[in-house]
Design a protein around this motif. Structure first.
Motif, short mmCIF file in Angstrom:
data_model
loop_
_atom_site.label_atom_id
_atom_site.label_comp_id
_atom_site.label_asym_id
_atom_site.label_seq_id
_atom_site.Cartn_x
_atom_site.Cartn_y
_atom_site.Cartn_z
N SER A 4 6.86 10.25 1.87
CA SER A 4 5.96 9.88 0.78
C SER A 4 4.72 10.77 0.80
N ILE A 5 4.19 11.08 -0.38
CA ILE A 5 2.96 11.87 -0.45
C ILE A 5 1.77 11.08 0.06
N TRP A 6 1.94 9.77 0.22
CA TRP A 6 0.86 8.92 0.72
C TRP A 6 0.94 8.71 2.22
N TYR A 7 1.93 9.29 2.87
CA TYR A 7 2.08 9.14 4.32
C TYR A 7 1.29 10.24 5.02
N LYS A 8 0.31 9.82 5.82
CA LYS A 8 -0.52 10.75 6.58
C LYS A 8 -0.37 10.41 8.06
N PRO A 9 0.53 11.10 8.77
CA PRO A 9 0.75 10.75 10.18
C PRO A 9 -0.47 11.09 11.02
N PHE B 141 3.31 -0.18 4.15
CA PHE B 141 2.70 1.14 4.17
C PHE B 141 3.72 2.20 3.80
N PRO B 142 3.25 3.35 3.30
CA PRO B 142 4.19 4.43 2.97
C PRO B 142 4.84 4.99 4.22
N LEU C 57 0.81 -1.21 0.00
CA LEU C 57 0.00 0.00 0.00
C LEU C 57 0.85 1.27 0.00
N GLN C 58 2.09 1.15 -0.45
CA GLN C 58 2.97 2.31 -0.44
C GLN C 58 2.51 3.39 -1.43
N GLU C 59 1.69 2.99 -2.41
CA GLU C 59 1.07 3.96 -3.32
C GLU C 59 -0.44 3.86 -3.22
N LYS D 44 -8.79 12.61 2.11
CA LYS D 44 -7.56 13.10 2.74
C LYS D 44 -6.39 13.17 1.77
N TYR D 45 -6.54 12.54 0.59
CA TYR D 45 -5.48 12.58 -0.41
C TYR D 45 -5.80 13.58 -1.53
#
Length: 415
Positions: A168-173, A163-164, A121-123, A400-401
């Motif tokens: 990464s632009i897909w990382y949402k802390p 997971f990203p 799911l890194q992308e 959220k993306y």
């Protein structure tokens, strides 16, 4: 990285020459994938892919190796052995041993009983679904009798979702109320007989209906976050309070039972899939909850309807996740509702393909809209132009993306 790429190239070339001499079938694809963000004009994807299958078929034995090479930007290389396994054929059963991808279920774009292979799911959910699954080390036995099949899978080595990471632009802390510290000492699952996983599926295929029944003794492929609060004197407020969090990711055992079916009613194809998960841990804001976790069983299911007329295919699915014994302290909704829609039209003697696929999050009114156009210049060469558009409330899975909406091309050569 250039030296590593050169070495890998020599290995692939040598292997290709050897396998050609041994009569091994070779097929695969080379692909360029370029993506551009709408809001900034920056390239968020510059990827070249080489995917090669080496296959040897015999009367009683078969072998497959599938090395996969991703080259990002100039020379950033990600090389992996996606699959490598041996097949043994007998009169009433087959055995497959090695690293393999295993696909279960009837749903499109969602994973209900399809839990044997974890996900990359890194992308997010954007890669092709034959690439998003991660190969697992397993021994698989398929036993055939009449129109039925019993499939038994043993996984001695744990593999979880990927997971990203930060950057990464897909990382949402997550938004923590205090500074977190992470303890990863319990996240790893050592390979042992005690820690292995077992999956069992019964399948029946008939003219009226196809259905599966499954069960699994497995691990949650996403770790639960055990949270220990640290209290002390807050120098900002000059009062005692929460000063830190110690977060320990840990995987827990899951028992899963479920099934799926496909049937035809006149011109419609009806599909359904359901799984009951026992032993899942959810994040909780209950101050008395141990580790800020609550153990709740949940039900995950999908119902779908497909209809085709000529070169037009239409499909819709309703997906729901229901958390049982729900309480208001849980950070997830009691009911998570999603729909998917697919429209595909093939034109110009099936060389031009127009497709629109969408995820619709019903809880927050967000969506991922994925239009694409593919033209097949020949049986081996195609070009794709597509877009991934995220819209809606930022609290939703897709909204959220919103900053990651993009346009992209994929140029692919099959051999």
């Amino acid at each position: 990285m250039k030296t590593k790429g050169f070495v890998i190239g020599i290995i692939l070339l040598t292997t290709t020459q050897f396998t050609m001499a041994q009569g091994v079938d070779i097929n695969g694809f080379a692909r360029n994938y370029t993506g551009l963000l709408y809001n900034t004009g920056e390239f968020n994807m510059l990827q070249n892919t080489l995917n090669v299958n080496f296959e040897k078929m015999g009367d009683r034995v078969a072998f497959k190796a599938n090395p996969l090479l991703y080259v990002y930007d100039i020379d950033s290389i990600d090389f992996r052995m996606r699959e490598i396994y041996l097949d043994l054929y007998f009169d009433n059963f087959d055995i497959r041993i090695g690293k393999q991808q295993i696909v279960w279920g009837k749903a499109d774009g969602v994973f209900i009983t399809d839990i044997v292979s974890p996900l990359d799911l890194q992308e997010f959910l954007l890669p092709d679904f034959d690439e998003i699954r991660i190969g697992v080390y397993a021994a698989k036995i398929d036993y055939y009798f009449g129109n039925s099949t019993i499939e038994l899978i043993w996984k001695p080595v744990y593999a979880g979702n990927e997971f990203p990471g930060p950057g990464s632009i897909w990382y949402k802390p997550p938004d923590f109320p205090a500074t977190p510290t992470f303890d990863y000492s319990k996240e790893k699952i050592n390979a042992s007989l005690e820690n292995s996983e077992v999956y069992l599926k019964y399948s029946l295929s008939s003219s009226a209906i196809d259905f599966d029944l499954m069960g699994a003794y497995t691990w949650d492929q996403t770790p639960s976050m055990y949270v220990e609060k640290e209290f002390g004197f807050d120098t900002v407020t000059n009062q005692p309070g929460l000063t830190g969090l110690l977060i320990t990711p840990e995987h827990h055992r899951l028992n899963v039972v479920g099934g799926s079916f496909t049937s035809t009613i006149k011109s419609f194809v009806v599909r359904g899939e359901v799984a009951y998960y026992d032993g899942k841990y959810f994040q909780s804001e209950d101050p008395t909850a141990d580790g800020a976790l609550s153990q709740n069983d949940y039900l995950h299911y999908v119902v779908g309807l497909d209809y085709g007329i000529g070169n037009l295919k239409l499909s819709a699915q309703f997906i729901q996740k229901y958390i049982m014994d729900y309480n208001d302290f849980l950070t997830e909704e009691e009911f998570g509702n999603t729909m998917t829609f697919l429209a595909r039209y093939d034109a110009m003697r099936e060389t031009l393909h127009l497709e629109l696929f969408s995820y619709i999050g019903l809880n927050y009114g967000d969506a991922l809209i994925r239009p694409k156009v593919t033209y097949d210049f020949s049986d081996s060469f195609s070009i794709l132009l597509g877009s991934n558009i995220f819209v809606g409330d930022e609290r939703g899975m897709f909204g959220k993306y919103g900053d990651n909406s993009m346009i992209y091309t994929k140029i692919k050569y099959n051999f």
